[in-house]
Design a protein around this motif. Structure first.
Motif, PDB file in Angstrom:
ATOM      1  N   THR A 247       0.804  -1.223   0.000  1.00 17.76           N
ATOM      2  CA  THR A 247       0.000   0.000   0.000  1.00 17.76           C
ATOM      3  C   THR A 247       0.833   1.266   0.000  1.00 17.76           C
ATOM      4  N   ARG A 248       1.784   1.340   0.921  1.00 16.90           N
ATOM      5  CA  ARG A 248       2.570   2.565   1.087  1.00 16.90           C
ATOM      6  C   ARG A 248       3.303   2.928  -0.196  1.00 16.90           C
ATOM      7  N   HIS A 249       3.822   1.926  -0.891  1.00 22.65           N
ATOM      8  CA  HIS A 249       4.637   2.185  -2.078  1.00 22.65           C
ATOM      9  C   HIS A 249       3.809   2.368  -3.341  1.00 22.65           C
ATOM     10  N   LEU A 250       2.811   1.499  -3.531  1.00 23.95           N
ATOM     11  CA  LEU A 250       2.080   1.563  -4.799  1.00 23.95           C
ATOM     12  C   LEU A 250       1.271   2.845  -4.929  1.00 23.95           C
ATOM     13  N   SER A 251       0.916   3.447  -3.803  1.00 22.19           N
ATOM     14  CA  SER A 251       0.218   4.731  -3.875  1.00 22.19           C
ATOM     15  C   SER A 251       1.104   5.803  -4.503  1.00 22.19           C
ATOM     16  N   LYS A 252       2.435   5.588  -4.440  1.00 20.94           N
ATOM     17  CA  LYS A 252       3.378   6.513  -5.065  1.00 20.94           C
ATOM     18  C   LYS A 252       3.725   6.091  -6.490  1.00 20.94           C
ATOM     19  N   TRP A 253       3.898   4.784  -6.719  1.00 20.24           N
ATOM     20  CA  TRP A 253       4.392   4.357  -8.029  1.00 20.24           C
ATOM     21  C   TRP A 253       3.290   4.155  -9.070  1.00 20.24           C
ATOM     22  N   GLU A 254       2.029   4.010  -8.658  1.00 16.89           N
ATOM     23  CA  GLU A 254       0.993   3.596  -9.603  1.00 16.89           C
ATOM     24  C   GLU A 254       0.744   4.611 -10.720  1.00 16.89           C
ATOM     25  N   ASN A 255       1.076   5.878 -10.512  1.00 19.14           N
ATOM     26  CA  ASN A 255       0.828   6.893 -11.532  1.00 19.14           C
ATOM     27  C   ASN A 255       2.066   7.267 -12.351  1.00 19.14           C
ATOM     28  N   ALA A 256       3.179   6.583 -12.118  1.00 18.76           N
ATOM     29  CA  ALA A 256       4.374   6.836 -12.934  1.00 18.76           C
ATOM     30  C   ALA A 256       4.186   6.227 -14.318  1.00 18.76           C
ATOM     31  N   ASP A 257       4.878   6.794 -15.315  1.00 15.94           N
ATOM     32  CA  ASP A 257       4.755   6.328 -16.697  1.00 15.94           C
ATOM     33  C   ASP A 257       5.772   5.245 -17.032  1.00 15.94           C
ATOM     34  N   ILE A 258       6.971   5.371 -16.467  1.00 10.05           N
ATOM     35  CA  ILE A 258       8.033   4.386 -16.685  1.00 10.05           C
ATOM     36  C   ILE A 258       8.565   3.994 -15.319  1.00 10.05           C
ATOM     37  N   LEU A 259       8.545   2.694 -15.024  1.00  9.22           N
ATOM     38  CA  LEU A 259       8.949   2.204 -13.713  1.00  9.22           C
ATOM     39  C   LEU A 259      10.112   1.238 -13.852  1.00  9.22           C
ATOM     40  N   VAL A 260      11.116   1.420 -12.987  1.00 12.91           N
ATOM     41  CA  VAL A 260      12.283   0.539 -12.969  1.00 12.91           C
ATOM     42  C   VAL A 260      12.395  -0.033 -11.565  1.00 12.91           C
ATOM     43  N   PHE A 261      12.099  -1.325 -11.414  1.00 13.13           N
ATOM     44  CA  PHE A 261      12.082  -1.975 -10.102  1.00 13.13           C
ATOM     45  C   PHE A 261      13.340  -2.819  -9.887  1.00 13.13           C
ATOM     46  N   ASN A 262      13.717  -2.966  -8.630  1.00 13.87           N
ATOM     47  CA  ASN A 262      14.706  -3.977  -8.254  1.00 13.87           C
ATOM     48  C   ASN A 262      14.457  -4.405  -6.819  1.00 13.87           C
ATOM     49  N   TRP A 303      -0.050  -6.745  -8.804  1.00 14.69           N
ATOM     50  CA  TRP A 303      -0.342  -5.373  -9.238  1.00 14.69           C
ATOM     51  C   TRP A 303      -0.021  -5.197 -10.722  1.00 14.69           C
ATOM     52  N   VAL A 304       1.163  -5.643 -11.142  1.00 19.57           N
ATOM     53  CA  VAL A 304       1.550  -5.517 -12.546  1.00 19.57           C
ATOM     54  C   VAL A 304       0.530  -6.215 -13.448  1.00 19.57           C
ATOM     55  N   ASP A 305       0.180  -7.438 -13.088  1.00 21.36           N
ATOM     56  CA  ASP A 305      -0.735  -8.253 -13.889  1.00 21.36           C
ATOM     57  C   ASP A 305      -2.095  -7.590 -14.030  1.00 21.36           C
ATOM     58  N   SER A 306      -2.554  -6.927 -12.973  1.00 18.98           N
ATOM     59  CA  SER A 306      -3.908  -6.387 -12.943  1.00 18.98           C
ATOM     60  C   SER A 306      -4.021  -4.965 -13.476  1.00 18.98           C
ATOM     61  N   TYR A 307      -2.963  -4.185 -13.369  1.00 17.08           N
ATOM     62  CA  TYR A 307      -3.102  -2.758 -13.643  1.00 17.08           C
ATOM     63  C   TYR A 307      -2.191  -2.201 -14.730  1.00 17.08           C
ATOM     64  N   VAL A 308      -1.244  -2.973 -15.203  1.00 14.22           N
ATOM     65  CA  VAL A 308      -0.298  -2.429 -16.186  1.00 14.22           C
ATOM     66  C   VAL A 308      -0.747  -2.755 -17.598  1.00 14.22           C
ATOM     67  N   PRO A 310       0.817  -2.395 -21.171  1.00 11.33           N
ATOM     68  CA  PRO A 310       2.138  -2.093 -21.764  1.00 11.33           C
ATOM     69  C   PRO A 310       2.109  -0.974 -22.797  1.00 11.33           C
ATOM     70  N   LEU A 311       0.930  -0.660 -23.330  1.00  9.05           N
ATOM     71  CA  LEU A 311       0.825   0.436 -24.296  1.00  9.05           C
ATOM     72  C   LEU A 311       0.804   1.795 -23.611  1.00  9.05           C
ATOM     73  N   GLU A 312       0.535   1.800 -22.297  1.00 11.17           N
ATOM     74  CA  GLU A 312       0.433   3.060 -21.571  1.00 11.17           C
ATOM     75  C   GLU A 312       1.504   3.221 -20.493  1.00 11.17           C
ATOM     76  N   ARG A 369       5.707 -15.103 -16.316  1.00 12.04           N
ATOM     77  CA  ARG A 369       4.252 -15.156 -16.268  1.00 12.04           C
ATOM     78  C   ARG A 369       3.614 -13.792 -16.474  1.00 12.04           C
ATOM     79  N   LEU A 370       4.430 -12.756 -16.479  1.00 11.36           N
ATOM     80  CA  LEU A 370       3.921 -11.409 -16.756  1.00 11.36           C
ATOM     81  C   LEU A 370       4.088 -11.032 -18.220  1.00 11.36           C
ATOM     82  N   GLY A 371       4.801 -11.864 -18.969  1.00 10.53           N
ATOM     83  CA  GLY A 371       4.932 -11.658 -20.408  1.00 10.53           C
ATOM     84  C   GLY A 371       5.452 -10.274 -20.767  1.00 10.53           C
ATOM     85  N   SER A 372       4.798  -9.649 -21.743  1.00  7.67           N
ATOM     86  CA  SER A 372       5.261  -8.365 -22.264  1.00  7.67           C
ATOM     87  C   SER A 372       4.944  -7.193 -21.340  1.00  7.67           C
TER      88      SER A 372
END
Length: 435
Positions: A247-262, A303-308, A310-312, A369-372
């Motif tokens: 919760t704490r993190h995705l509220s910040k990252w969910e509106n970014a256009d390009i995300l780089v995770f590690n 989160w990625v599977d449900s909300y991302v 790839p065209l946006e 399993r997240l494919g493209s």
């Protein structure tokens, strides 16, 4: 007219039966369609509620003062994401070159891509020359793929790719190093009055007003919510996570256009305590780092599977950054670590023992399993060669070093992070290449 009417009545028996039959079929189809839509609506609602529980429900926020009232054995509980079996799309044209397979080439003509002393946002943890490193050779190595070339870095072109967008790095101090590298690579072409940096916080933002764009870093070393989410006071002996909540993190990252995770390093520091979102009494379960990381990765993947789309939204995942803690691995006759190393490893396909293959396979399985929806930045192998690229003793240390440590430089050498300019600049060249 009467004859017509009578003819119509005499001839209407069969069409009437047909009409009734068609109405029955239509009613059946509509009823089944209603059931299907109702099923999908309920399924969608159930999944939405599941995501709300998995990603957004956190009754008590974890912080650095959070403790477990007691610790019990791991129950075997899983997060609610099984993933789909997807495969990356295959291009109809020429096969994409493997830019992650290649060698390092000494290039003191076009490298380094930026100057340590000219970047006002440089970190003292990564400014090796400033802190006394006498050799500068680590700055002049270029990554050369075997069968193609990386797209040549161009700061103005990168800003055009970012125009009107938010680029956000999410993760630990290694991802912070890549973020600082990106800021230093980009900031020099922005006029002073058009750029700004927010104070160090959970989310730190470098902004370029003339491009209406930002390059941001979100401190989230374990991806999910944890007691180590304070960007400064996070060095705790006990790691406590909510494996089913970000919760704490995705509220910040969910509106970014390009995300780089590690994420990786913080899972290698002993067992992790799990405090599930539904737990109200502070009871924790204990689990080893790798399976705990898998739970966190699945919550992130949900989160990625449900909300991302790839065209946006573009999502990248950076593979583990290798360490160079034991010099016997590349030189059996030498005792030590990365201290005093000034050249890369030349052995082809070199692989150090600190690179955890089972963990990488686990991550690969989830990402597949997240494919493209996710592009992998596979920096592990190419960074394995760079035993010379770490700060070693040439950085600011936050703890006071004892005389005994100072007498043995290997004892306090940083063989985890990377000097800048250096290896993380190449990671960003890879990012630029795929954007």
């Amino acid at each position: 007219m009467v004859q017509v009417w009578k003819w119509g009545r005499r001839r209407s028996t069969f069409p009437l039966i047909s009409l009734i039959f068609m109405l029955l079929i239509t009613a059946t189809i509509l009823f089944n369609e209603f059931k299907i839509q109702h099923f999908h609506h309920n399924q969608s609602s159930d999944h939405h509620l599941h995501l709300q529980h998995t990603l957004n429900f956190s009754p008590v926020e974890l912080d650095r003062f959070t403790t477990c009232s007691s610790t019990v054995k791991y129950s075997g509980r899983e997060v609610g994401w099984g993933g789909n079996h997807r495969y990356l799309p295959v291009s109809d044209g020429e096969k994409e070159c493997d830019v992650f397979s290649g060698k390092w080439v000494f290039d003191n003509t076009s490298y380094p891509l930026h100057n340590e002393s000219h970047c006002p946002y440089m970190s003292d943890q990564l400014a090796c020359h400033k802190h006394g490193r006498p050799d500068l050779g680590y700055q002049y190595w270029r990554w050369q793929p075997n069968h193609c070339n990386l797209k040549r870095w161009n700061a103005t072109e990168m800003w055009e790719k970012l125009r009107g967008k938010r680029l956000m790095f999410v993760g630990d101090s290694l991802n912070r190093g890549q973020w600082i590298s990106m800021v230093c690579l980009l900031q020099s072409v922005i006029p002073a009055e058009m750029k700004s940096m927010s104070p160090n916080a959970h989310l730190t933002i470098f902004r370029a007003e003339n491009y209406n764009a930002s390059v941001e870093f979100l401190w989230a070393p374990l991806l999910v919510d944890s007691n180590s989410d304070d960007p400064v006071n996070h060095r705790l002996s006990d790691r406590i996570i909510r494996p089913d909540s970000a919760t704490r993190h995705l509220s910040k990252w969910e509106n970014a256009d390009i995300l780089v995770f590690n994420t990786y390093l913080w899972w290698r520091q002993g067992p992790v305590k799990l405090m599930w979102s539904s737990e109200e009494n502070g009871v924790c379960e204990e689990l080893d780092g790798r399976p705990a990381m898998e739970l966190a990765m699945k919550t992130w993947a949900d989160w990625v599977d449900s909300y991302v789309d790839p065209l946006e939204k573009r999502v990248f995942f950076v593979t583990m950054s290798p360490t160079h803690m034991r010099s016997q691995e590349w030189n059996p006759e030498r005792q030590g670590n990365c201290y005093n190393e000034t050249n890369p490893i030349t052995q082809e396909n070199y692989w150090g023992n600190d690179s955890d293959v089972p963990t990488m396979r686990m991550v690969e399985k989830i990402l597949s399993r997240l494919g493209s929806k996710v592009r992998v930045l596979n920096i592990t192998q190419l960074s394995e060669y760079r035993k010379d690229g770490h700060p070693s003793i040439y950085r600011k240390f936050w703890e006071t070093l004892s005389p005994e440590q100072l007498s043995k430089p290997e004892s306090y050498s940083d063989c985890i992070h990377w000097c800048l300019p250096g290896v993380p600049d190449v990671w960003n060249e890879l990012l630029f290449h795929f954007l």
